[in-house]
Design a protein around this motif. Structure first.
Motif, PDB file in Angstrom:
ATOM      1  N   ARG A 130     -59.304  26.210 -24.217  1.00  0.00           N
ATOM      2  CA  ARG A 130     -60.502  27.050 -24.113  1.00  0.00           C
ATOM      3  C   ARG A 130     -60.651  27.950 -25.331  1.00  0.00           C
ATOM      4  O   ARG A 130     -61.743  28.086 -25.892  1.00  0.00           O
ATOM      5  N   LEU A 131     -59.551  28.544 -25.771  1.00  0.00           N
ATOM      6  CA  LEU A 131     -59.619  29.445 -26.922  1.00  0.00           C
ATOM      7  C   LEU A 131     -59.914  28.692 -28.220  1.00  0.00           C
ATOM      8  O   LEU A 131     -60.507  29.258 -29.145  1.00  0.00           O
ATOM      9  N   ARG A 132     -59.505  27.430 -28.318  1.00  0.00           N
ATOM     10  CA  ARG A 132     -59.761  26.649 -29.531  1.00  0.00           C
ATOM     11  C   ARG A 132     -61.180  26.084 -29.585  1.00  0.00           C
ATOM     12  O   ARG A 132     -61.583  25.550 -30.617  1.00  0.00           O
ATOM     13  N   ASP A 133     -61.916  26.175 -28.512  1.00  0.00           N
ATOM     14  CA  ASP A 133     -63.265  25.616 -28.437  1.00  0.00           C
ATOM     15  C   ASP A 133     -64.215  26.444 -29.304  1.00  0.00           C
ATOM     16  O   ASP A 133     -64.454  27.616 -29.019  1.00  0.00           O
ATOM     17  N   PRO A 134     -64.784  25.872 -30.364  1.00  0.00           N
ATOM     18  CA  PRO A 134     -65.690  26.658 -31.231  1.00  0.00           C
ATOM     19  C   PRO A 134     -66.882  27.244 -30.484  1.00  0.00           C
ATOM     20  O   PRO A 134     -67.414  28.287 -30.892  1.00  0.00           O
ATOM     21  N   GLN A 135     -67.295  26.624 -29.384  1.00  0.00           N
ATOM     22  CA  GLN A 135     -68.437  27.138 -28.633  1.00  0.00           C
ATOM     23  C   GLN A 135     -68.133  28.474 -27.961  1.00  0.00           C
ATOM     24  O   GLN A 135     -69.055  29.197 -27.571  1.00  0.00           O
ATOM     25  N   GLN A 136     -66.859  28.796 -27.839  1.00  0.00           N
ATOM     26  CA  GLN A 136     -66.470  30.101 -27.283  1.00  0.00           C
ATOM     27  C   GLN A 136     -66.598  31.214 -28.321  1.00  0.00           C
ATOM     28  O   GLN A 136     -66.503  32.388 -27.969  1.00  0.00           O
ATOM     29  N   TRP A 137     -66.835  30.840 -29.583  1.00  0.00           N
ATOM     30  CA  TRP A 137     -66.809  31.819 -30.669  1.00  0.00           C
ATOM     31  C   TRP A 137     -68.033  31.648 -31.577  1.00  0.00           C
ATOM     32  O   TRP A 137     -67.897  31.364 -32.769  1.00  0.00           O
ATOM     33  N   PRO A 138     -69.232  31.796 -31.052  1.00  0.00           N
ATOM     34  CA  PRO A 138     -70.431  31.622 -31.896  1.00  0.00           C
ATOM     35  C   PRO A 138     -70.448  32.629 -33.046  1.00  0.00           C
ATOM     36  O   PRO A 138     -70.194  33.819 -32.864  1.00  0.00           O
ATOM     37  N   GLY A 139     -70.701  32.096 -34.232  1.00  0.00           N
ATOM     38  CA  GLY A 139     -70.799  32.972 -35.404  1.00  0.00           C
ATOM     39  C   GLY A 139     -69.481  33.393 -35.991  1.00  0.00           C
ATOM     40  O   GLY A 139     -69.458  34.188 -36.941  1.00  0.00           O
ATOM     41  N   GLN A 140     -68.366  32.907 -35.474  1.00  0.00           N
ATOM     42  CA  GLN A 140     -67.055  33.263 -36.018  1.00  0.00           C
ATOM     43  C   GLN A 140     -66.092  32.088 -35.824  1.00  0.00           C
ATOM     44  O   GLN A 140     -66.311  31.238 -34.957  1.00  0.00           O
ATOM     45  N   PRO A 141     -65.051  32.024 -36.634  1.00  0.00           N
ATOM     46  CA  PRO A 141     -64.116  30.903 -36.498  1.00  0.00           C
ATOM     47  C   PRO A 141     -63.288  31.027 -35.221  1.00  0.00           C
ATOM     48  O   PRO A 141     -62.994  32.136 -34.763  1.00  0.00           O
ATOM     49  N   ALA A 142     -62.928  29.898 -34.661  1.00  0.00           N
ATOM     50  CA  ALA A 142     -62.029  29.914 -33.512  1.00  0.00           C
ATOM     51  C   ALA A 142     -60.666  30.443 -33.952  1.00  0.00           C
ATOM     52  O   ALA A 142     -60.221  30.193 -35.078  1.00  0.00           O
ATOM     53  N   PRO A 143     -59.984  31.187 -33.111  1.00  0.00           N
ATOM     54  CA  PRO A 143     -58.684  31.751 -33.488  1.00  0.00           C
ATOM     55  C   PRO A 143     -57.612  30.679 -33.563  1.00  0.00           C
ATOM     56  O   PRO A 143     -57.741  29.598 -32.981  1.00  0.00           O
ATOM     57  N   LEU A 144     -56.541  31.000 -34.275  1.00  0.00           N
ATOM     58  CA  LEU A 144     -55.384  30.116 -34.356  1.00  0.00           C
ATOM     59  C   LEU A 144     -54.424  30.489 -33.229  1.00  0.00           C
ATOM     60  O   LEU A 144     -53.796  31.555 -33.251  1.00  0.00           O
ATOM     61  N   VAL A 145     -54.331  29.617 -32.236  1.00  0.00           N
ATOM     62  CA  VAL A 145     -53.488  29.864 -31.063  1.00  0.00           C
ATOM     63  C   VAL A 145     -52.725  28.595 -30.719  1.00  0.00           C
ATOM     64  O   VAL A 145     -53.144  27.492 -31.076  1.00  0.00           O
ATOM     65  N   GLN A 146     -51.632  28.738 -30.019  1.00  0.00           N
ATOM     66  CA  GLN A 146     -50.845  27.584 -29.581  1.00  0.00           C
ATOM     67  C   GLN A 146     -49.892  28.019 -28.479  1.00  0.00           C
ATOM     68  O   GLN A 146     -49.588  29.205 -28.326  1.00  0.00           O
ATOM     69  N   PRO A 147     -49.372  27.056 -27.696  1.00  0.00           N
ATOM     70  CA  PRO A 147     -48.264  27.388 -26.792  1.00  0.00           C
ATOM     71  C   PRO A 147     -47.004  27.695 -27.606  1.00  0.00           C
ATOM     72  O   PRO A 147     -46.937  27.411 -28.804  1.00  0.00           O
ATOM     73  N   HIS A 148     -46.023  28.282 -26.932  1.00  0.00           N
ATOM     74  CA  HIS A 148     -44.702  28.417 -27.546  1.00  0.00           C
ATOM     75  C   HIS A 148     -43.953  27.129 -27.228  1.00  0.00           C
ATOM     76  O   HIS A 148     -43.418  26.946 -26.143  1.00  0.00           O
ATOM     77  N   HIS A 149     -43.946  26.199 -28.191  1.00  0.00           N
ATOM     78  CA  HIS A 149     -43.430  24.861 -27.941  1.00  0.00           C
ATOM     79  C   HIS A 149     -41.913  24.845 -27.806  1.00  0.00           C
ATOM     80  O   HIS A 149     -41.197  25.597 -28.478  1.00  0.00           O
ATOM     81  N   VAL A 150     -41.454  23.933 -26.964  1.00  0.00           N
ATOM     82  CA  VAL A 150     -40.029  23.647 -26.809  1.00  0.00           C
ATOM     83  C   VAL A 150     -39.697  22.441 -27.671  1.00  0.00           C
ATOM     84  O   VAL A 150     -40.488  21.502 -27.785  1.00  0.00           O
ATOM     85  N   LEU A 151     -38.532  22.470 -28.300  1.00  0.00           N
ATOM     86  CA  LEU A 151     -38.111  21.361 -29.153  1.00  0.00           C
ATOM     87  C   LEU A 151     -36.797  20.807 -28.637  1.00  0.00           C
ATOM     88  O   LEU A 151     -36.100  21.442 -27.834  1.00  0.00           O
ATOM     89  N   VAL A 152     -36.477  19.616 -29.080  1.00  0.00           N
ATOM     90  CA  VAL A 152     -35.270  18.949 -28.619  1.00  0.00           C
ATOM     91  C   VAL A 152     -34.571  18.249 -29.774  1.00  0.00           C
ATOM     92  O   VAL A 152     -35.167  17.955 -30.796  1.00  0.00           O
ATOM     93  N   GLY A 153     -33.282  18.057 -29.620  1.00  0.00           N
ATOM     94  CA  GLY A 153     -32.512  17.379 -30.660  1.00  0.00           C
ATOM     95  C   GLY A 153     -32.686  15.879 -30.542  1.00  0.00           C
ATOM     96  O   GLY A 153     -32.497  15.350 -29.460  1.00  0.00           O
ATOM     97  N   PHE A 154     -33.091  15.084 -31.504  1.00  0.00           N
ATOM     98  CA  PHE A 154     -33.520  13.697 -31.411  1.00  0.00           C
ATOM     99  C   PHE A 154     -32.293  12.780 -31.332  1.00  0.00           C
ATOM    100  O   PHE A 154     -31.621  12.508 -32.291  1.00  0.00           O
TER     101      PHE A 154
END
Length: 436
Positions: A130-154
């Motif tokens: 929802r936050l990345r959707d440009p339609q939520q931010w008319p006239g301004q850039p969408a913010p840079l957001v993300q989950p706090h990702h979990v990583l694993v040893g391959f």
């Protein structure tokens, strides 16, 4: 689209980071191995590799600090109730979230990004969409957001080795004629850490090659001599690096627990603890991200490592989907090959694509730990310090070592050696240069 996980309890309050890692290792890895609670026998005909994969999936499902976004082809893992935001976007994101009805507060950030904390369990992937959707931010850039990702040893899900280690005999002694390969170069290994007895148990390969520090120790066991699912992974990688360049020094740092699970904060912290002398960084780990976007904390953290070559696993998902941090432009991404009857062939588990820079044999024999690995429905595996294991983790360790060896043989900086190594002809368009 919502994820498919429900909320489960968190670790007891007041624990330090390392106590939380130990708690998670005991609670998560012990249950699938039958030490406490669940973890049933293997299904009829289930291979050891399939059992190992199932145990890892059960460990993820049992981990109270992991949520799994399970839409096919878009899977990723993340921490609950956390949202990471580029610092310039914090105030407008917080205002918008409160407007959506989410009670949030700002927590302690890391890696150049802010962390917002949700007061209640929230579908973080849907919030990010929802936050990345440009339609939520008319006239301004969408913010840079993300989950706090979990990583694993391959193996075969975004990070952990697809099969368990196999019992192997001791390695032969190092060739004295190769002692100068990598001499004067320090390789940082951000992984599960290093076994407390690694130097004394492997004096010829690891003794004197690193400075033992308590904070770098791999927890290894879930109880007595029973190995966690990836206990010893970092020690195995260290041995692979030293086989490729017997003269290098090592700086092991813990970025994963002994089950092979970590997150972006743990990896950023491990990178920040690297000795200033480190010139090659080995990351035998990685993760998928929401919408396959470059991870904000790692972009910032790696930008803070000028002059260093970073080598990372392409992953063992067997697809062309980008794995991070390997897919970042400044990182040398490594896939794996297998030995074929007439020469190397692409390893079926290896991730691949034009973003992969190099490849090497993924099935290797290396330094390991002492202990036993019980796999339900299969004979218990007993290890006495050495093992064989397959995955892009170990192809990566070999390439990192050969990169260090190239630095000494050609008198090159880490960045120049990186450029020289990948300048050769690609062995395969989707696997990059073959590093012998």
């Amino acid at each position: 689209m919502p994820s498919d996980d429900s909320f489960v309890p968190r670790p007891p309050a007041g624990l330090s980071r390392r106590q939380v890692v130990a708690w998670s290792t005991l609670a998560v890895a012990a249950a699938p191995l039958g030490l406490v609670g669940a973890g049933g026998p293997a299904a009829a005909g289930e291979s050891p590799d399939a059992t190992y994969q199932r145990l890892f999936l059960e460990a993820l499902a049992a981990d109270p600090d992991v949520r799994r976004y399970a839409v096919a082809g878009r899977e990723f893992l993340h921490r609950p109730r956390q949202l990471l935001v580029a610092r310039p976007d914090v105030q407008r994101v917080m205002a918008r979230l409160r407007g959506y009805g989410h009670p949030v507060s700002e927590g302690v950030g890391f890696g150049g990004v802010a962390r917002l904390l949700f007061a209640v369990e929230t579908d973080i992937p849907s919030v990010v969409t929802r936050l990345r959707d440009p339609q939520q931010w008319p006239g301004q850039p969408a913010p840079l957001v993300q989950p706090h990702h979990v990583l694993v040893g391959f193996g075969n899900i975004m990070g952990n080795p697809g099969g368990p280690p196999r019992v192997a005999a001791a390695l032969p002694a190092p060739d004295p004629a190769r002692a100068g390969e990598g001499a004067g170069v320090t390789v940082g290994i951000c992984d599960t850490g290093i076994w407390r007895q690694a130097g004394s148990r492997h004096p010829q390969w690891l003794g004197g090659s690193y400075l033992p520090e308590v904070d770098d120790e791999d927890a290894v066991y879930v109880g007595a001599d029973v190995l966690a699912l990836q206990g010893g992974h970092g020690t195995f990688v260290a041995g692979v690096v030293r086989q490729a360049a017997p003269g290098v020094r090592l700086d092991p740092e813990a970025a994963l627990d002994a089950t092979g699970v970590g997150d972006e904060e743990m990896l950023v912290a491990a990178l920040g603890r690297l000795d200033p002398q480190v010139s090659v960084v080995n990351l035998s780990l990685g993760y998928f991200t929401q919408d396959d976007q470059p991870p904000l904390p790692l972009v910032d953290a790696l930008a803070g490592l000028p002059g260093r070559a970073v080598v990372a696993s392409a992953g063992n998902a067997g697809t062309s989907r980008r794995t991070w941090p390997a897919a970042l432009d400044r990182v040398l991404a490594v896939g794996a090959v297998s030995a074929g009857p007439t020469g190397p062939v692409p390893a079926p588990y290896s991730s691949h694509g034009t973003w992969v820079d190099a490849c090497a044999l993924g099935d290797r024999h290396s330094t390991y730990v002492r202990g036993r690995l019980p796999l339900p429905g299969h004979p218990t595996r007993y290890f006495d310090g050495f093992a064989a294991w397959a995955g892009t983790s170990f192809a990566t360790g070999h390439v990192a070592g050969r990169l260090a060896a190239l630095m000494t043989s050609a008198g090159l900086s880490a960045e120049a050696a990186h450029a020289a190594l990948i300048a050769g002809p690609r062995w395969h368009p989707d696997y990059g240069v073959l590093v012998a």
